[in-house]
Every structure is written in C-alpha cells, then in structure tokens.
Design a protein around this motif. Structure first.
Motif, PDB file in Angstrom:
ATOM      1  N   PHE A 151      11.649  37.346 -16.569  1.00 35.51           N
ATOM      2  CA  PHE A 151      11.952  37.106 -17.977  1.00 35.51           C
ATOM      3  C   PHE A 151      12.277  38.400 -18.706  1.00 35.51           C
ATOM      4  CE2 PHE A 151      10.533  36.498 -22.411  1.00 35.51           C
ATOM      5  CZ  PHE A 151      11.416  35.487 -22.776  1.00 35.51           C
ATOM      6  N   VAL A 152      11.500  39.438 -18.484  1.00 40.85           N
ATOM      7  CA  VAL A 152      11.728  40.719 -19.166  1.00 40.85           C
ATOM      8  C   VAL A 152      13.063  41.334 -18.743  1.00 40.85           C
ATOM      9  CG1 VAL A 152      10.892  43.104 -19.343  1.00 40.85           C
ATOM     10  CG2 VAL A 152       9.299  41.209 -19.606  1.00 40.85           C
ATOM     11  N   ILE A 153      13.353  41.326 -17.462  1.00 45.48           N
ATOM     12  CA  ILE A 153      14.620  41.895 -16.983  1.00 45.48           C
ATOM     13  C   ILE A 153      15.803  41.129 -17.570  1.00 45.48           C
ATOM     14  CG2 ILE A 153      16.067  42.184 -14.931  1.00 45.48           C
ATOM     15  CD1 ILE A 153      13.448  42.871 -13.417  1.00 45.48           C
ATOM     16  N   GLU A 154      15.711  39.799 -17.582  1.00 44.65           N
ATOM     17  CA  GLU A 154      16.798  39.010 -18.156  1.00 44.65           C
ATOM     18  C   GLU A 154      16.945  39.267 -19.654  1.00 44.65           C
ATOM     19  OE1 GLU A 154      15.851  35.018 -17.066  1.00 44.65           O
ATOM     20  OE2 GLU A 154      16.932  35.166 -15.173  1.00 44.65           O
ATOM     21  N   CYS A 155      15.842  39.444 -20.353  1.00 42.68           N
ATOM     22  CA  CYS A 155      15.914  39.744 -21.788  1.00 42.68           C
ATOM     23  C   CYS A 155      16.598  41.085 -22.037  1.00 42.68           C
ATOM     24  CB  CYS A 155      14.521  39.750 -22.414  1.00 42.68           C
ATOM     25  SG  CYS A 155      13.796  38.119 -22.609  1.00 42.68           S
ATOM     26  N   LEU A 156      16.254  42.078 -21.234  1.00 49.27           N
ATOM     27  CA  LEU A 156      16.881  43.397 -21.393  1.00 49.27           C
ATOM     28  C   LEU A 156      18.378  43.331 -21.125  1.00 49.27           C
ATOM     29  CD1 LEU A 156      14.186  45.639 -19.672  1.00 49.27           C
ATOM     30  CD2 LEU A 156      14.674  45.467 -22.117  1.00 49.27           C
ATOM     31  N   VAL A 157      18.758  42.641 -20.062  1.00 52.98           N
ATOM     32  CA  VAL A 157      20.183  42.526 -19.725  1.00 52.98           C
ATOM     33  C   VAL A 157      20.916  41.749 -20.801  1.00 52.98           C
ATOM     34  CG1 VAL A 157      21.798  41.484 -18.088  1.00 52.98           C
ATOM     35  CG2 VAL A 157      19.838  42.784 -17.246  1.00 52.98           C
ATOM     36  N   LEU A 158      20.330  40.638 -21.236  1.00 51.47           N
ATOM     37  CA  LEU A 158      20.980  39.820 -22.257  1.00 51.47           C
ATOM     38  C   LEU A 158      21.108  40.568 -23.585  1.00 51.47           C
ATOM     39  CD1 LEU A 158      22.191  37.025 -22.656  1.00 51.47           C
ATOM     40  CD2 LEU A 158      19.957  36.266 -23.452  1.00 51.47           C
ATOM     41  N   THR A 159      20.120  41.338 -23.946  1.00 48.42           N
ATOM     42  CA  THR A 159      20.182  42.132 -25.180  1.00 48.42           C
ATOM     43  C   THR A 159      21.318  43.150 -25.105  1.00 48.42           C
ATOM     44  OG1 THR A 159      17.809  41.882 -25.481  1.00 48.42           O
ATOM     45  CG2 THR A 159      18.870  43.633 -26.705  1.00 48.42           C
ATOM     46  N   LYS A 160      21.467  43.818 -23.962  1.00 51.34           N
ATOM     47  CA  LYS A 160      22.552  44.786 -23.817  1.00 51.34           C
ATOM     48  C   LYS A 160      23.916  44.106 -23.835  1.00 51.34           C
ATOM     49  CE  LYS A 160      20.032  48.426 -21.566  1.00 51.34           C
ATOM     50  NZ  LYS A 160      20.003  49.406 -22.607  1.00 51.34           N
ATOM     51  N   VAL A 161      24.018  42.947 -23.224  1.00 51.33           N
ATOM     52  CA  VAL A 161      25.286  42.209 -23.222  1.00 51.33           C
ATOM     53  C   VAL A 161      25.640  41.775 -24.641  1.00 51.33           C
ATOM     54  CG1 VAL A 161      26.381  40.058 -22.476  1.00 51.33           C
ATOM     55  CG2 VAL A 161      25.135  41.446 -20.829  1.00 51.33           C
ATOM     56  N   VAL A 162      24.680  41.283 -25.382  1.00 53.65           N
ATOM     57  CA  VAL A 162      24.937  40.861 -26.763  1.00 53.65           C
ATOM     58  C   VAL A 162      25.321  42.054 -27.624  1.00 53.65           C
ATOM     59  CG1 VAL A 162      23.809  39.937 -28.842  1.00 53.65           C
ATOM     60  CG2 VAL A 162      23.513  38.777 -26.652  1.00 53.65           C
ATOM     61  N   ASP A 163      24.666  43.202 -27.412  1.00 50.64           N
ATOM     62  CA  ASP A 163      25.024  44.410 -28.151  1.00 50.64           C
ATOM     63  C   ASP A 163      26.467  44.827 -27.874  1.00 50.64           C
ATOM     64  OD1 ASP A 163      22.592  44.559 -29.384  1.00 50.64           O
ATOM     65  OD2 ASP A 163      21.766  46.070 -28.011  1.00 50.64           O
ATOM     66  N   VAL A 164      26.890  44.737 -26.619  1.00 50.49           N
ATOM     67  CA  VAL A 164      28.257  45.124 -26.263  1.00 50.49           C
ATOM     68  C   VAL A 164      29.253  44.153 -26.872  1.00 50.49           C
ATOM     69  CG1 VAL A 164      29.857  45.291 -24.311  1.00 50.49           C
ATOM     70  CG2 VAL A 164      27.612  46.352 -24.173  1.00 50.49           C
ATOM     71  N   ILE A 165      28.935  42.883 -26.844  1.00 46.51           N
ATOM     72  CA  ILE A 165      29.860  41.870 -27.369  1.00 46.51           C
ATOM     73  C   ILE A 165      30.025  41.981 -28.885  1.00 46.51           C
ATOM     74  CG2 ILE A 165      30.155  39.379 -27.758  1.00 46.51           C
ATOM     75  CD1 ILE A 165      28.962  38.933 -24.990  1.00 46.51           C
ATOM     76  N   PHE A 166      28.943  42.199 -29.611  1.00 46.18           N
ATOM     77  CA  PHE A 166      29.004  42.192 -31.065  1.00 46.18           C
ATOM     78  C   PHE A 166      29.221  43.567 -31.696  1.00 46.18           C
ATOM     79  CE2 PHE A 166      26.668  38.146 -30.377  1.00 46.18           C
ATOM     80  CZ  PHE A 166      27.621  37.323 -30.953  1.00 46.18           C
ATOM     81  N   GLN A 167      29.516  44.574 -30.907  1.00 47.31           N
ATOM     82  CA  GLN A 167      29.817  45.895 -31.488  1.00 47.31           C
ATOM     83  C   GLN A 167      31.265  46.168 -31.481  1.00 47.31           C
ATOM     84  OE1 GLN A 167      27.575  48.976 -29.608  1.00 47.31           O
ATOM     85  NE2 GLN A 167      25.806  48.574 -30.894  1.00 47.31           N
TER      86      GLN A 167
END
Length: 88
Positions: free
Chosen positions: A72-88
């Motif tokens: 869960f933690v690894i997926e949260c970290l990856v998903l957070t970085k992906v969302v940051d890249v998409i919305f920047q």
C-alpha cells in the motif's frame, strides 16, 4: 483529493490482500489463532509449552501485516508521483 485516492487504492488492493492471505494462512481460523498468539504474553506461552508455535503464529501475522502495508505504501508513493507529474 489525496484521502479519496488512498481509499480507492485500498479498495482496489483487496484482491491482492486476499492473495497474500491465502499464501500465509490456511484459513480464517489460522488467522484467529495467530491473533490469539500475538495477544498472549510469551511467558504464558512458554509455561503452556507453546512458545515456538506462538512465535511462528506471531511471525505469520507480522509478515501478512507488513506485506499488505508495504504494498500500500509503495503504491501510494508511486501514485502520488504520477499525479504530481500529470498535474504540473
């Protein structure tokens, strides 16, 4: 936004948690027994001559908990970085 993302991720991971559960525990009674062993003090298990069985039950419960939490933690970290890249 982030809380909703974590809740959805947790719900989507339920099949993975079930798969891990089936690999570690025989059935639900095995899980209940492991929880019982983890709540029993080691000195009592020693006097009941179940010390190693108790230790193995605690180990299985800990492995299950940390595997699920780690995924869960690894997926949260990856998903957070992906969302940051998409919305920047």
């Amino acid at each position: 936004m982030e809380l909703l993302m974590y809740v959805v991720l947790f719900i989507l991971n339920i099949p993975i948690y079930k798969w891990i559960f089936r690999r570690i525990f025989d059935d639900v009674d095995d899980l209940k027994q492991s929880v019982k062993y983890s709540l029993t003090p080691d000195i009592i298990s020693l006097f009941r001559r179940r010390f190693w069985k108790d230790q193995f039950g605690e180990l299985k419960l800990s492995v299950f908990y940390f595997c699920c939490l780690g995924i869960f933690v690894i997926e949260c970290l990856v998903l957070t970085k992906v969302v940051d890249v998409i919305f920047q």
